[in-house]
Scaffold this motif. Structure first.
Motif, PDB file in Angstrom:
ATOM      1  N   ILE A 189      15.523  49.645  25.160  1.00  0.00           N
ATOM      2  CA  ILE A 189      15.923  49.729  23.754  1.00  0.00           C
ATOM      3  C   ILE A 189      15.118  48.734  22.916  1.00  0.00           C
ATOM      4  O   ILE A 189      14.670  49.057  21.814  1.00  0.00           O
ATOM      5  CB  ILE A 189      17.438  49.514  23.591  1.00  0.00           C
ATOM      6  N   ALA A 190      14.919  47.541  23.447  1.00  0.00           N
ATOM      7  CA  ALA A 190      14.158  46.526  22.712  1.00  0.00           C
ATOM      8  C   ALA A 190      12.748  47.015  22.389  1.00  0.00           C
ATOM      9  O   ALA A 190      12.203  46.684  21.337  1.00  0.00           O
ATOM     10  CB  ALA A 190      14.091  45.234  23.524  1.00  0.00           C
ATOM     11  N   ASN A 191      12.180  47.807  23.265  1.00  0.00           N
ATOM     12  CA  ASN A 191      10.814  48.301  23.093  1.00  0.00           C
ATOM     13  C   ASN A 191      10.750  49.700  22.488  1.00  0.00           C
ATOM     14  O   ASN A 191       9.685  50.310  22.456  1.00  0.00           O
ATOM     15  CB  ASN A 191      10.102  48.287  24.453  1.00  0.00           C
ATOM     16  N   SER A 192      11.862  50.204  21.992  1.00  0.00           N
ATOM     17  CA  SER A 192      11.919  51.590  21.521  1.00  0.00           C
ATOM     18  C   SER A 192      11.487  51.788  20.073  1.00  0.00           C
ATOM     19  O   SER A 192      11.395  52.924  19.619  1.00  0.00           O
ATOM     20  CB  SER A 192      13.342  52.130  21.685  1.00  0.00           C
ATOM     21  N   GLY A 193      11.255  50.715  19.348  1.00  0.00           N
ATOM     22  CA  GLY A 193      10.860  50.853  17.949  1.00  0.00           C
ATOM     23  C   GLY A 193      12.037  50.997  17.005  1.00  0.00           C
ATOM     24  O   GLY A 193      11.944  51.671  15.983  1.00  0.00           O
ATOM     25  N   MET A 194      13.142  50.348  17.340  1.00  0.00           N
ATOM     26  CA  MET A 194      14.339  50.447  16.499  1.00  0.00           C
ATOM     27  C   MET A 194      14.118  49.961  15.077  1.00  0.00           C
ATOM     28  O   MET A 194      14.879  50.306  14.185  1.00  0.00           O
ATOM     29  CB  MET A 194      15.508  49.686  17.126  1.00  0.00           C
ATOM     30  N   GLY A 195      13.065  49.204  14.846  1.00  0.00           N
ATOM     31  CA  GLY A 195      12.770  48.744  13.488  1.00  0.00           C
ATOM     32  C   GLY A 195      12.612  49.889  12.512  1.00  0.00           C
ATOM     33  O   GLY A 195      12.868  49.741  11.311  1.00  0.00           O
ATOM     34  N   ALA A 196      12.208  51.040  13.005  1.00  0.00           N
ATOM     35  CA  ALA A 196      12.055  52.212  12.140  1.00  0.00           C
ATOM     36  C   ALA A 196      13.394  52.719  11.619  1.00  0.00           C
ATOM     37  O   ALA A 196      13.439  53.504  10.682  1.00  0.00           O
ATOM     38  CB  ALA A 196      11.340  53.329  12.905  1.00  0.00           C
ATOM     39  N   LEU A 197      14.481  52.248  12.209  1.00  0.00           N
ATOM     40  CA  LEU A 197      15.825  52.666  11.783  1.00  0.00           C
ATOM     41  C   LEU A 197      16.373  51.782  10.659  1.00  0.00           C
ATOM     42  O   LEU A 197      17.546  51.864  10.327  1.00  0.00           O
ATOM     43  CB  LEU A 197      16.777  52.670  12.976  1.00  0.00           C
ATOM     44  N   TYR A 198      15.520  50.947  10.098  1.00  0.00           N
ATOM     45  CA  TYR A 198      15.889  50.111   8.952  1.00  0.00           C
ATOM     46  C   TYR A 198      15.142  50.608   7.719  1.00  0.00           C
ATOM     47  O   TYR A 198      14.499  49.856   7.016  1.00  0.00           O
ATOM     48  CB  TYR A 198      15.561  48.639   9.235  1.00  0.00           C
ATOM     49  N   GLY A 199      15.262  51.900   7.482  1.00  0.00           N
ATOM     50  CA  GLY A 199      14.567  52.521   6.367  1.00  0.00           C
ATOM     51  C   GLY A 199      15.243  52.251   5.029  1.00  0.00           C
ATOM     52  O   GLY A 199      16.316  51.631   4.954  1.00  0.00           O
ATOM     53  N   PRO A 200      14.621  52.738   3.965  1.00  0.00           N
ATOM     54  CA  PRO A 200      15.193  52.582   2.622  1.00  0.00           C
ATOM     55  C   PRO A 200      16.614  53.139   2.566  1.00  0.00           C
ATOM     56  O   PRO A 200      16.895  54.206   3.109  1.00  0.00           O
ATOM     57  CB  PRO A 200      14.246  53.405   1.736  1.00  0.00           C
ATOM     58  N   GLY A 201      17.480  52.371   1.941  1.00  0.00           N
ATOM     59  CA  GLY A 201      18.863  52.791   1.784  1.00  0.00           C
ATOM     60  C   GLY A 201      19.777  52.394   2.918  1.00  0.00           C
ATOM     61  O   GLY A 201      20.992  52.613   2.845  1.00  0.00           O
ATOM     62  N   THR A 202      19.219  51.790   3.976  1.00  0.00           N
ATOM     63  CA  THR A 202      20.065  51.402   5.108  1.00  0.00           C
ATOM     64  C   THR A 202      20.518  49.954   5.023  1.00  0.00           C
ATOM     65  O   THR A 202      21.067  49.415   5.962  1.00  0.00           O
ATOM     66  CB  THR A 202      19.344  51.633   6.457  1.00  0.00           C
ATOM     67  N   ASP A 203      20.275  49.347   3.877  1.00  0.00           N
ATOM     68  CA  ASP A 203      20.652  47.951   3.676  1.00  0.00           C
ATOM     69  C   ASP A 203      22.064  47.798   3.136  1.00  0.00           C
ATOM     70  O   ASP A 203      22.525  46.689   2.902  1.00  0.00           O
ATOM     71  CB  ASP A 203      19.667  47.270   2.727  1.00  0.00           C
TER      72      ASP A 203
END
Length: 155
Positions: free
Chosen positions: A73-87
């Protein structure tokens, strides 16, 4: 050596973000929040499995499987799940992310690299099977989680 590891980790993050951006972009903001939360819950569950093994009867295979899941999971690219509007919260979908996660990219990069390095180290250490070394790696992994929680997660 550490500089090379950091550079490799940053490269991995960049590649993972590019590779998963199209998939994450297909998700609505509330789905991105739900997906990333599911990933964190799964990692938390696996952290609990490792902790239980360290506090009780140690089963190297269980620890290794849990550590591998966390590293995956750490290497899965979860950063892409912090897109616009997810704040922010969206309807019934709540998030505990602080706004700083979306504005302080240098600090985000540091905690992300620390987490990926700690998760990969945990998986490598678990594969070796030494309980004392696993305990140390598990503590380092927990600290890397805490580093992000302290900076970027609301109570």
């Amino acid at each position: 050596m550490i500089t090379r590891l950091r550079a490799a980790a940053l490269g991995t993050i960049a590649i993972a973000l590019v590779g998963t951006a199209a998939t994450a972009a297909d998700l609505k903001p509330e789905e991105q929040i739900q997906t990333r939360q599911a990933g964190y819950r799964f990692m938390s569950w696996n952290m609990g499995k490792i902790k239980a093994n360290l506090e009780g009867d140690y089963n190297q295979q269980q620890v290794q499987a849990a550590a591998d899941a966390i590293a995956g999971i750490a290497n899965s690219g979860m950063g892409a799940l912090y897109g616009p509007g997810t704040d922010q919260d969206i309807g019934d979908v709540k998030t505990r992310v602080k706004p700083e996660l979306f504005t302080d990219q240098e600090a985000v990069g540091k905690v992300a690299v620390a987490f990926i390095e700690a998760a990969n180290n945990m998986a490598e250490t678990a594969a070796l099977g030494d309980k004392a070394e696993v305990k140390t790696a598990f503590g380092e992994l927990g600290e890397s989680c805490k580093g992000c929680h302290d900076k970027f997660r609301k109570d």
